[in-house]
Design a protein around this motif. Sequence first.
Motif, short mmCIF file in Angstrom:
data_model
loop_
_atom_site.label_atom_id
_atom_site.label_comp_id
_atom_site.label_asym_id
_atom_site.label_seq_id
_atom_site.Cartn_x
_atom_site.Cartn_y
_atom_site.Cartn_z
N TYR A 41 0.78 -1.23 0.00
CA TYR A 41 0.00 0.00 0.00
C TYR A 41 0.82 1.29 0.00
O TYR A 41 0.25 2.37 -0.16
CB TYR A 41 -0.93 0.01 1.21
CG TYR A 41 -1.88 -1.16 1.22
CD1 TYR A 41 -2.85 -1.30 0.21
CD2 TYR A 41 -1.83 -2.14 2.21
CE1 TYR A 41 -3.71 -2.38 0.20
CE2 TYR A 41 -2.70 -3.22 2.21
CZ TYR A 41 -3.63 -3.33 1.21
OH TYR A 41 -4.49 -4.40 1.19
N ALA A 42 2.14 1.23 0.18
CA ALA A 42 2.95 2.43 0.09
C ALA A 42 2.98 2.94 -1.34
O ALA A 42 2.86 2.16 -2.30
CB ALA A 42 4.37 2.15 0.58
N PHE A 43 3.15 4.26 -1.50
CA PHE A 43 3.24 4.81 -2.84
C PHE A 43 4.66 4.66 -3.35
O PHE A 43 5.63 4.99 -2.66
CB PHE A 43 2.86 6.29 -2.85
CG PHE A 43 3.09 6.95 -4.18
CD1 PHE A 43 2.21 6.75 -5.23
CD2 PHE A 43 4.22 7.72 -4.39
CE1 PHE A 43 2.43 7.34 -6.48
CE2 PHE A 43 4.46 8.32 -5.63
CZ PHE A 43 3.56 8.12 -6.67
N THR B 70 -3.93 4.95 -0.34
CA THR B 70 -3.72 4.09 0.82
C THR B 70 -2.45 4.43 1.59
O THR B 70 -2.39 4.18 2.81
CB THR B 70 -3.65 2.61 0.40
OG1 THR B 70 -2.63 2.44 -0.61
CG2 THR B 70 -4.98 2.14 -0.17
N TYR B 71 -1.47 5.02 0.93
CA TYR B 71 -0.19 5.23 1.63
C TYR B 71 -0.32 6.12 2.87
O TYR B 71 0.44 5.94 3.83
CB TYR B 71 0.87 5.80 0.66
CG TYR B 71 0.78 7.29 0.42
CD1 TYR B 71 1.41 8.18 1.29
CD2 TYR B 71 0.09 7.81 -0.67
CE1 TYR B 71 1.34 9.56 1.07
CE2 TYR B 71 0.02 9.16 -0.88
CZ TYR B 71 0.64 10.03 -0.02
OH TYR B 71 0.57 11.39 -0.23
N TRP C 88 -2.70 0.40 -15.99
CA TRP C 88 -3.03 1.10 -14.75
C TRP C 88 -3.87 0.19 -13.86
O TRP C 88 -5.04 0.44 -13.63
CB TRP C 88 -3.78 2.39 -15.07
CG TRP C 88 -3.02 3.28 -16.00
CD1 TRP C 88 -3.10 3.29 -17.37
CD2 TRP C 88 -2.05 4.28 -15.65
NE1 TRP C 88 -2.24 4.23 -17.89
CE2 TRP C 88 -1.59 4.86 -16.86
CE3 TRP C 88 -1.55 4.73 -14.43
CZ2 TRP C 88 -0.64 5.87 -16.87
CZ3 TRP C 88 -0.60 5.75 -14.45
CH2 TRP C 88 -0.15 6.30 -15.65
N PRO C 89 -3.27 -0.89 -13.34
CA PRO C 89 -4.04 -1.82 -12.51
C PRO C 89 -4.52 -1.16 -11.22
O PRO C 89 -3.81 -0.36 -10.60
CB PRO C 89 -3.04 -2.95 -12.22
CG PRO C 89 -1.70 -2.33 -12.43
CD PRO C 89 -1.87 -1.31 -13.49
N PHE C 90 -5.72 -1.51 -10.82
CA PHE C 90 -6.33 -0.90 -9.65
C PHE C 90 -5.48 -1.11 -8.40
O PHE C 90 -5.35 -0.20 -7.57
CB PHE C 90 -7.73 -1.49 -9.43
CG PHE C 90 -8.40 -0.98 -8.18
CD1 PHE C 90 -8.99 0.27 -8.14
CD2 PHE C 90 -8.43 -1.77 -7.02
CE1 PHE C 90 -9.60 0.72 -6.99
CE2 PHE C 90 -9.04 -1.33 -5.87
CZ PHE C 90 -9.63 -0.07 -5.85
N GLU C 91 -4.90 -2.30 -8.25
CA GLU C 91 -4.14 -2.58 -7.04
C GLU C 91 -2.88 -1.73 -6.93
O GLU C 91 -2.28 -1.64 -5.84
CB GLU C 91 -3.75 -4.07 -6.99
CG GLU C 91 -2.84 -4.55 -8.11
CD GLU C 91 -3.64 -5.07 -9.31
OE1 GLU C 91 -3.05 -5.79 -10.12
OE2 GLU C 91 -4.84 -4.74 -9.41
#
Length: 228
Positions: free
Chosen positions: A55-57, A81-82, A71-74
């Motif tokens: 979840y980190a950017f 989320t980060y 551009w996958p959602f995950e």
Amino acid sequence: MSSPHYTPAVNPLPPVVVALVLFIMGIEVAFSLGARGMIGGPGAVGWRLSALNSYAFSADVLGWMWETGRWPFEQLIRFVTYPFVHGSMTQAIFVCVFVLAMGKMVGEVFGGVAMLIIFVVSGVGGALAYALLLDPRYPLVGGFPPVYGLIGAFTWLLWRGLSLVGANQARAFNLIAVLMGIQLLFGLLFGGTNDWVADLGGFATGFGLSFFLAPGGWARIRDRMRRD
């Protein structure tokens, strides 16, 4: 028996501010208890590391998406989320203190929904600034970029208020100047990363969004466009 004229000594926090703080601290409590083996079993020891990986950017991931056109959602979800994954409990506590202070002031004027939009979008703006203005080796984690977005909205309130009384509007930027100065001093004394760029990007995003999200913002912009 309560009186209809009763005014509480302390104004209650906007619900969205309470929800943000509870969510951030809930994650941290789970990480801490898991690391101590109190919940989650043996695998819980690595919960924080697993969350950072997921979840980190990452500027590298953004670069890969741009180059491949995928551009996958995950991966896109990392933009939002980060801010909820921190490197330590101490970092999370400081973020929550700022959310409580700035979120209360911004939420009371802008409303809960607008305050949440500023928080989330400022996180995105901070991540983009971090990736596009730097060539970072480290992922971006923690809630300071969106917190600085709330500081940007608070600065806009000061800036707007000073304009209405004909005072020097540059005074509204004293807080961000002090905070950036403290970050620079700590960086010189103790070293650190360049994630202040993300904080400044979050601040600029929050300040800019305030023109649209403040009460009557769209009406003022529309009237100005008509005059022009």
